[in-house]
Design a protein around this motif. Structure first.
Motif, PDB file in Angstrom:
ATOM      1  N   PRO A 169       0.791  -1.242   0.000  1.00  0.00           N
ATOM      2  CA  PRO A 169       0.000   0.000   0.000  1.00  0.00           C
ATOM      3  C   PRO A 169       0.817   1.284   0.000  1.00  0.00           C
ATOM      4  N   PHE A 170       2.158   1.199  -0.078  1.00  0.00           N
ATOM      5  CA  PHE A 170       2.970   2.393   0.134  1.00  0.00           C
ATOM      6  C   PHE A 170       3.715   2.874  -1.101  1.00  0.00           C
ATOM      7  N   PHE A 171       3.416   2.325  -2.276  1.00  0.00           N
ATOM      8  CA  PHE A 171       3.996   2.880  -3.492  1.00  0.00           C
ATOM      9  C   PHE A 171       3.268   4.173  -3.829  1.00  0.00           C
ATOM     10  N   VAL A 172       4.036   5.183  -4.264  1.00  0.00           N
ATOM     11  CA  VAL A 172       3.436   6.423  -4.753  1.00  0.00           C
ATOM     12  C   VAL A 172       4.139   6.842  -6.035  1.00  0.00           C
ATOM     13  N   ASP A 173       3.389   7.472  -6.924  1.00  0.00           N
ATOM     14  CA  ASP A 173       3.987   8.021  -8.141  1.00  0.00           C
ATOM     15  C   ASP A 173       4.796   9.273  -7.807  1.00  0.00           C
ATOM     16  N   GLY A 174       5.687   9.615  -8.723  1.00  0.00           N
ATOM     17  CA  GLY A 174       6.401  10.872  -8.580  1.00  0.00           C
ATOM     18  C   GLY A 174       7.585  10.833  -7.648  1.00  0.00           C
ATOM     19  N   ALA A 175       8.173   9.665  -7.443  1.00  0.00           N
ATOM     20  CA  ALA A 175       9.373   9.594  -6.605  1.00  0.00           C
ATOM     21  C   ALA A 175      10.509  10.369  -7.260  1.00  0.00           C
ATOM     22  N   PRO A 176      11.409  10.944  -6.466  1.00  0.00           N
ATOM     23  CA  PRO A 176      12.517  11.705  -7.043  1.00  0.00           C
ATOM     24  C   PRO A 176      13.444  10.812  -7.857  1.00  0.00           C
ATOM     25  N   GLU A 177      14.025  11.382  -8.916  1.00  0.00           N
ATOM     26  CA  GLU A 177      14.932  10.628  -9.762  1.00  0.00           C
ATOM     27  C   GLU A 177      16.369  10.803  -9.282  1.00  0.00           C
ATOM     28  N   TYR A 178      17.104   9.697  -9.301  1.00  0.00           N
ATOM     29  CA  TYR A 178      18.486   9.692  -8.853  1.00  0.00           C
ATOM     30  C   TYR A 178      19.388   9.100  -9.921  1.00  0.00           C
ATOM     31  N   ASN A 230      19.097   0.733 -19.343  1.00  0.00           N
ATOM     32  CA  ASN A 230      18.126   1.821 -19.236  1.00  0.00           C
ATOM     33  C   ASN A 230      16.768   1.379 -18.699  1.00  0.00           C
ATOM     34  N   ALA A 231      16.762   0.325 -17.912  1.00  0.00           N
ATOM     35  CA  ALA A 231      15.513  -0.099 -17.273  1.00  0.00           C
ATOM     36  C   ALA A 231      15.142   0.898 -16.178  1.00  0.00           C
ATOM     37  N   SER A 232      13.863   1.202 -16.061  1.00  0.00           N
ATOM     38  CA  SER A 232      13.365   2.075 -15.006  1.00  0.00           C
ATOM     39  C   SER A 232      13.231   1.272 -13.715  1.00  0.00           C
ATOM     40  N   ILE A 233      13.825   1.784 -12.633  1.00  0.00           N
ATOM     41  CA  ILE A 233      13.829   1.068 -11.359  1.00  0.00           C
ATOM     42  C   ILE A 233      13.265   1.976 -10.276  1.00  0.00           C
ATOM     43  N   ASP A 234      12.087   1.651  -9.763  1.00  0.00           N
ATOM     44  CA  ASP A 234      11.549   2.321  -8.577  1.00  0.00           C
ATOM     45  C   ASP A 234      11.942   1.509  -7.357  1.00  0.00           C
ATOM     46  N   VAL A 235      12.446   2.179  -6.318  1.00  0.00           N
ATOM     47  CA  VAL A 235      12.769   1.503  -5.062  1.00  0.00           C
ATOM     48  C   VAL A 235      12.119   2.274  -3.920  1.00  0.00           C
ATOM     49  N   LYS A 260      13.778   6.775  -7.915  1.00  0.00           N
ATOM     50  CA  LYS A 260      13.747   6.142  -9.231  1.00  0.00           C
ATOM     51  C   LYS A 260      15.100   6.354  -9.896  1.00  0.00           C
ATOM     52  N   LEU A 261      15.641   5.285 -10.468  1.00  0.00           N
ATOM     53  CA  LEU A 261      16.886   5.379 -11.226  1.00  0.00           C
ATOM     54  C   LEU A 261      16.806   4.441 -12.413  1.00  0.00           C
ATOM     55  N   ARG A 262      17.864   4.417 -13.224  1.00  0.00           N
ATOM     56  CA  ARG A 262      17.881   3.571 -14.417  1.00  0.00           C
ATOM     57  C   ARG A 262      19.141   2.727 -14.453  1.00  0.00           C
ATOM     58  N   SER A 263      18.986   1.534 -15.016  1.00  0.00           N
ATOM     59  CA  SER A 263      20.150   0.659 -15.132  1.00  0.00           C
ATOM     60  C   SER A 263      21.121   1.220 -16.162  1.00  0.00           C
ATOM     61  N   LEU A 264      22.381   0.895 -15.979  1.00  0.00           N
ATOM     62  CA  LEU A 264      23.432   1.365 -16.869  1.00  0.00           C
ATOM     63  C   LEU A 264      23.482   0.508 -18.129  1.00  0.00           C
ATOM     64  N   ALA A 265      24.425   0.801 -19.014  1.00  0.00           N
ATOM     65  CA  ALA A 265      24.522   0.100 -20.299  1.00  0.00           C
ATOM     66  C   ALA A 265      24.725  -1.397 -20.126  1.00  0.00           C
ATOM     67  N   ASP A 266      25.397  -1.797 -19.037  1.00  0.00           N
ATOM     68  CA  ASP A 266      25.632  -3.217 -18.774  1.00  0.00           C
ATOM     69  C   ASP A 266      24.547  -3.834 -17.896  1.00  0.00           C
ATOM     70  N   GLY A 267      23.446  -3.104 -17.705  1.00  0.00           N
ATOM     71  CA  GLY A 267      22.330  -3.602 -16.904  1.00  0.00           C
ATOM     72  C   GLY A 267      22.514  -3.442 -15.412  1.00  0.00           C
TER      73      GLY A 267
END
Length: 294
Positions: free
Chosen positions: A103-112, A143-148, A176-183
């Motif tokens: 129940p604690f996921f929210v949209d709009g998390a800051p990007e890192y 470049n996968a989108s990762i919410d934590v 929220k961050l993204r995976s690098l070129a090597d995943g």
């Protein structure tokens, strides 16, 4: 529809839906009515019990807002959330298993950026998280989108501790961050700790009446999305937690349990000098590749 009795009411309700033009809705509602009526007959539901159930659901609705989703808690604690998750996420054995969103996921998390500290002031022992995202064929997923997101050491998520609107709140232990070129990905956060789900409302009263505890084992949430791959909603659990075998929401899977390694003061994975003990978590995620459209 006159003079309907307990033996004819179910069929009367089903016949009343003959005009439904949505086949899936008709399928779902037909089964729901049949099962609800069968349940009432099986337990010989009393009027007092029915009124109690209505009051309970009303209370669940009243306590639900943009920071607290009591209906999700109810679904989670009755095992319905995990049942729906499991039957809708059948993947090859090599894939990382899905588990409940919670129940604690929210949209709009800051990007890192990779390497950043997503804790943003959340209280807890420092923890450095790293891993790789790849497909079942072993190919790294770039470049996968990762919410934590996770709770702090006191067992609270940021949305539970603010008086601000969710859209205006200061996020902590969430990003929220993204995976690098090597995943690969890596970030700093805090050590996951066990915590009780909110149990000061109707769901908590239900658990207490059933002789159940409200505790969840320590975990870190991930929501991973990448073009061409099935979305993965899951979390990684801390090995050795006392609640791994009695999770209040039935979300634990053996291949999601991993050791958070404790280190003494020294050099952290990012090269920084730590004057206090810290932890590291290393976990790889395997996504299921979607079939190409014909």
């Amino acid at each position: 529809m006159r003079n309907i009795d307990e033996d004819t009411i179910t069929q009367a309700v089903l016949e009343s839906m003959d005009g439904c033009r949505n086949p899936r809705l008709l399928t779902v509602m037909t089964s729901l009515v049949q099962h609800l009526h069968a349940f009432a007959r099986e337990v010989k539901l009393t009027e007092d019990e029915w009124f109690t159930a209505i009051r309970f659901l009303t209370d669940v609705g009243h306590i639900t807002d943009d920071k607290r989703q009591e209906f999700v808690l109810l679904s989670d604690t009755l095992g319905l959330s995990m049942l729906v998750t499991t039957q809708n996420n059948k993947k090859p054995a090599a894939c990382t298993e899905a588990t409940v969103l919670g129940p604690f996921f929210v949209d709009g998390a800051p990007e890192y950026q990779n390497g950043d500290d997503v804790s943003n002031g959340a209280v807890g022992a420092p923890c450095f998280v790293q891993g790789q995202i790849r497909g079942v064929d072993g190919k790294p997923v770039a470049n996968a989108s990762i919410d934590v997101w996770q709770s702090d050491e006191d067992g609270f998520y940021d949305v539970q501790k603010t008086t601000e609107d969710v859209g205006d709140m200061v996020h902590s232990a969430r990003g929220k961050l993204r995976s690098l070129a090597d995943g690969r990905f890596h970030f700093r956060s805090i050590l996951a700790e066990a915590y009780p789900i909110p149990h000061d409302g109707p769901v908590g009263k239900m658990l207490d009446a059933l002789g159940r505890h409200p505790w969840r084992p320590a975990h870190l949430h991930f929501w991973i999305k990448a073009p061409g791959y099935d979305t993965l909603i899951t979390h990684v659990f801390r090995d050795g937690d006392q609640y791994l075998d009695s999770d209040a929401v039935f979300g634990v899977r053996s291949n999601l349990v991993v050791e958070w390694v404790k280190h003494g003061p020294g050099i952290a994975p990012d090269g920084s000098v730590m004057t206090t003990p810290f932890y590291t978590l290393d976990y790889d995620f395997v996504l299921n590749q979607q079939e190409a459209a014909a």
